[in-house]
Scaffold this motif. Structure first.
Motif, PDB file in Angstrom:
ATOM      1  N   LEU A 122     -43.813   9.495  92.692  1.00  0.00           N
ATOM      2  CA  LEU A 122     -43.631  10.923  92.966  1.00  0.00           C
ATOM      3  C   LEU A 122     -44.231  11.832  91.905  1.00  0.00           C
ATOM      4  N   LYS A 123     -44.944  11.294  90.933  1.00  0.00           N
ATOM      5  CA  LYS A 123     -45.374  12.096  89.787  1.00  0.00           C
ATOM      6  C   LYS A 123     -46.275  13.266  90.160  1.00  0.00           C
ATOM      7  N   ASP A 124     -47.070  13.155  91.229  1.00  0.00           N
ATOM      8  CA  ASP A 124     -47.935  14.268  91.612  1.00  0.00           C
ATOM      9  C   ASP A 124     -47.158  15.398  92.269  1.00  0.00           C
ATOM     10  N   LYS A 125     -46.019  15.078  92.882  1.00  0.00           N
ATOM     11  CA  LYS A 125     -45.209  16.112  93.530  1.00  0.00           C
ATOM     12  C   LYS A 125     -44.136  16.667  92.600  1.00  0.00           C
ATOM     13  N   ASN A 126     -43.560  15.787  91.774  1.00  0.00           N
ATOM     14  CA  ASN A 126     -42.502  16.215  90.857  1.00  0.00           C
ATOM     15  C   ASN A 126     -42.520  15.293  89.643  1.00  0.00           C
ATOM     16  N   ASN A 127     -43.145  15.738  88.575  1.00  0.00           N
ATOM     17  CA  ASN A 127     -43.263  14.884  87.390  1.00  0.00           C
ATOM     18  C   ASN A 127     -42.066  14.997  86.455  1.00  0.00           C
ATOM     19  N   LYS A 128     -40.979  15.583  86.919  1.00  0.00           N
ATOM     20  CA  LYS A 128     -39.766  15.692  86.107  1.00  0.00           C
ATOM     21  C   LYS A 128     -38.683  14.716  86.566  1.00  0.00           C
ATOM     22  N   PHE A 129     -38.836  14.160  87.763  1.00  0.00           N
ATOM     23  CA  PHE A 129     -37.824  13.298  88.378  1.00  0.00           C
ATOM     24  C   PHE A 129     -38.163  11.837  88.108  1.00  0.00           C
ATOM     25  N   ASP A 130     -37.180  11.066  87.651  1.00  0.00           N
ATOM     26  CA  ASP A 130     -37.391   9.669  87.261  1.00  0.00           C
ATOM     27  C   ASP A 130     -36.306   8.773  87.861  1.00  0.00           C
ATOM     28  N   PRO A 131     -36.499   8.248  89.080  1.00  0.00           N
ATOM     29  CA  PRO A 131     -35.548   7.281  89.632  1.00  0.00           C
ATOM     30  C   PRO A 131     -35.830   5.883  89.089  1.00  0.00           C
ATOM     31  N   TYR A 132     -34.781   5.085  88.869  1.00  0.00           N
ATOM     32  CA  TYR A 132     -34.959   3.748  88.297  1.00  0.00           C
ATOM     33  C   TYR A 132     -33.797   2.844  88.683  1.00  0.00           C
ATOM     34  N   ALA A 133     -34.023   1.553  88.507  1.00  0.00           N
ATOM     35  CA  ALA A 133     -32.982   0.548  88.744  1.00  0.00           C
ATOM     36  C   ALA A 133     -33.256  -0.625  87.820  1.00  0.00           C
ATOM     37  N   GLY A 134     -32.209  -1.385  87.497  1.00  0.00           N
ATOM     38  CA  GLY A 134     -32.403  -2.519  86.608  1.00  0.00           C
ATOM     39  C   GLY A 134     -31.153  -3.354  86.462  1.00  0.00           C
ATOM     40  N   VAL A 135     -31.131  -4.140  85.401  1.00  0.00           N
ATOM     41  CA  VAL A 135     -29.999  -5.027  85.129  1.00  0.00           C
ATOM     42  C   VAL A 135     -29.712  -5.046  83.631  1.00  0.00           C
ATOM     43  N   THR A 136     -28.436  -5.145  83.293  1.00  0.00           N
ATOM     44  CA  THR A 136     -27.985  -5.260  81.906  1.00  0.00           C
ATOM     45  C   THR A 136     -27.472  -6.674  81.669  1.00  0.00           C
ATOM     46  N   LEU A 137     -27.869  -7.257  80.549  1.00  0.00           N
ATOM     47  CA  LEU A 137     -27.347  -8.551  80.106  1.00  0.00           C
ATOM     48  C   LEU A 137     -26.679  -8.318  78.761  1.00  0.00           C
ATOM     49  N   GLY A 138     -25.423  -8.680  78.645  1.00  0.00           N
ATOM     50  CA  GLY A 138     -24.753  -8.411  77.377  1.00  0.00           C
ATOM     51  C   GLY A 138     -23.381  -9.038  77.297  1.00  0.00           C
ATOM     52  N   ALA A 139     -22.542  -8.435  76.467  1.00  0.00           N
ATOM     53  CA  ALA A 139     -21.185  -8.940  76.247  1.00  0.00           C
ATOM     54  C   ALA A 139     -20.226  -7.765  76.165  1.00  0.00           C
ATOM     55  N   ARG A 140     -19.014  -8.012  76.614  1.00  0.00           N
ATOM     56  CA  ARG A 140     -17.948  -7.014  76.561  1.00  0.00           C
ATOM     57  C   ARG A 140     -16.795  -7.615  75.771  1.00  0.00           C
ATOM     58  N   PHE A 141     -16.326  -6.854  74.766  1.00  0.00           N
ATOM     59  CA  PHE A 141     -15.241  -7.296  73.891  1.00  0.00           C
ATOM     60  C   PHE A 141     -14.019  -6.444  74.178  1.00  0.00           C
ATOM     61  N   ASN A 142     -12.923  -7.092  74.570  1.00  0.00           N
ATOM     62  CA  ASN A 142     -11.712  -6.395  74.994  1.00  0.00           C
ATOM     63  C   ASN A 142     -10.573  -6.651  74.016  1.00  0.00           C
ATOM     64  N   HIS A 143      -9.767  -5.622  73.792  1.00  0.00           N
ATOM     65  CA  HIS A 143      -8.599  -5.736  72.919  1.00  0.00           C
ATOM     66  C   HIS A 143      -7.413  -5.073  73.609  1.00  0.00           C
ATOM     67  N   PHE A 144      -6.270  -5.738  73.566  1.00  0.00           N
ATOM     68  CA  PHE A 144      -5.028  -5.186  74.105  1.00  0.00           C
ATOM     69  C   PHE A 144      -3.975  -5.229  73.016  1.00  0.00           C
ATOM     70  N   HIS A 145      -3.219  -4.116  72.899  1.00  0.00           N
ATOM     71  CA  HIS A 145      -2.126  -4.054  71.928  1.00  0.00           C
ATOM     72  C   HIS A 145      -0.927  -3.375  72.586  1.00  0.00           C
ATOM     73  N   ASP A 146       0.219  -3.987  72.446  1.00  0.00           N
ATOM     74  CA  ASP A 146       1.476  -3.424  72.946  1.00  0.00           C
ATOM     75  C   ASP A 146       2.368  -3.132  71.747  1.00  0.00           C
ATOM     76  N   SER A 147       2.591  -1.837  71.463  1.00  0.00           N
ATOM     77  CA  SER A 147       3.372  -1.470  70.278  1.00  0.00           C
ATOM     78  C   SER A 147       4.837  -1.837  70.426  1.00  0.00           C
ATOM     79  N   GLY A 148       5.336  -1.897  71.666  1.00  0.00           N
ATOM     80  CA  GLY A 148       6.737  -2.239  71.875  1.00  0.00           C
ATOM     81  C   GLY A 148       7.048  -3.686  71.549  1.00  0.00           C
ATOM     82  N   SER A 149       6.213  -4.590  71.997  1.00  0.00           N
ATOM     83  CA  SER A 149       6.448  -6.021  71.772  1.00  0.00           C
ATOM     84  C   SER A 149       5.685  -6.564  70.572  1.00  0.00           C
ATOM     85  N   GLY A 150       4.685  -5.804  70.103  1.00  0.00           N
ATOM     86  CA  GLY A 150       3.845  -6.280  69.014  1.00  0.00           C
ATOM     87  C   GLY A 150       2.776  -7.262  69.469  1.00  0.00           C
TER      88      GLY A 150
END
Length: 195
Positions: A122-150
Motif C-alpha cells: 500500500l505504500k503508493d497509496k498510503n505510506n504511513k500505514f504499516d500492517p504486519y503479522a508475526g510470531v514471538t518466541l520467548g519465556a514468561r516468568f510468573n510469581h504468586f504471593h499470598d500475604s495471608g498464608s505466606g
C-alpha cells in the motif's frame, strides 16, 4: 517505587516523547517499514494470553494493564509485497486480589524475540500505514504471593505466540500502533518511535 508510581512515570515519559517528535516531516513515497527501518514501541495491554488470574476461582481480582516494550528492525526488503523484520519484546503484568486475611498478588514478566512480515503493497497509496503479522518466541516468568498464608510460588513457561498488528505513522519519527497477541496480553496499543 510502587506500581502506581511506575505507571504514572510511563504516562509522563510517553507524553514527553510525543511532544518532542510530533512535528517531524513525514516520509514521501517510502514504505512505512522497509529494510533498515527501526521501531521502538511502548504499549499498554489488556487481557491475558494465558487465561485470567483466578487463583481463588471467583475472578474478583484487579489487574493493571500489561506494559510492553517492543523493538523491530527491517532486515530483508522486497520479499513479495513486504519486508521481513526481527526484534524483541519485554513485558510486565500484575494483578491482585484483596480478600479477608490478606492480599494475593500475581506478577508476570515476559521476554522474547519476534519475527514479522510487514505488508508494503500500500505504500503508493498510503505510506504511513504499516500492517504486519508475526510470531514471538520467548519465556514468561510468573510469581504468586499470598500475604495471608505466606505462600509463594514461582514458575516459568516457554511462549510461542502469534500476533497481528498495524502501525500508523502520523509523522516520520512517531506513530501509534495496536496489536492482538497471545502472550502477556490479548490486546495492546501504544506509541512507536521510528529511527
Amino acid at each position: 517505587m510502587t506500581t502506581k508510581q511506575f505507571y504514572q512515570g510511563i504516562k509522563v515519559s510517553l507524553l514527553s516523547a510525543v511532544l518532542l517528535v510530533t512535528f517531524s516531516k513525514a516520509k514521501a513515497q517510502e514504505a512505512a517499514f522497509d529494510k533498515g527501518s527501526k521501531t521502538l514501541g511502548l504499549s499498554l495491554g489488556v487481557g491475558d494470553g494465558e487465561g485470567p488470574y483466578d487463583y481463588y476461582g471467583d475472578n474478583s481480582h484487579s489487574a493493571l494493564p500489561a506494559f510492553a516494550v517492543t523493538y523491530d528492525q527491517g532486515i530483508v526488503g522486497d520479499v513479495g509485497p513486504g519486508t521481513i523484520g526481527v526484534g524483541g519484546i519485554a513485558a510486565f503484568k500484575e494483578a491482585y486480589d484483596n480478600y479477608n486475611g490478606g492480599t494475593a498478588t500475581w506478577s508476570s514478566f515476559m521476554i522474547g524475540v519476534r519475527g514479522d512480515y510487514h505488508l508494503t503493497i500500500l505504500k503508493d497509496k498510503n505510506n504511513k500505514f504499516d500492517p504486519y503479522a508475526g510470531v514471538t518466541l520467548g519465556a514468561r516468568f510468573n510469581h504468586f504471593h499470598d500475604s495471608g498464608s505466606g505462600y509463594n510460588s514461582n514458575n516459568s513457561n516457554a511462549i510461542i505466540a502469534p500476533f497481528i498488528g498495524a502501525k500508523y505513522n502520523f509523522a516520520s519519527h512517531v506513530g501509534v500502533f495496536a496489536e492482538a497477541a497471545f502472550d502477556i496480553s490479548l490486546l495492546r496499543g501504544g506509541i512507536c518511535f521510528n529511527f
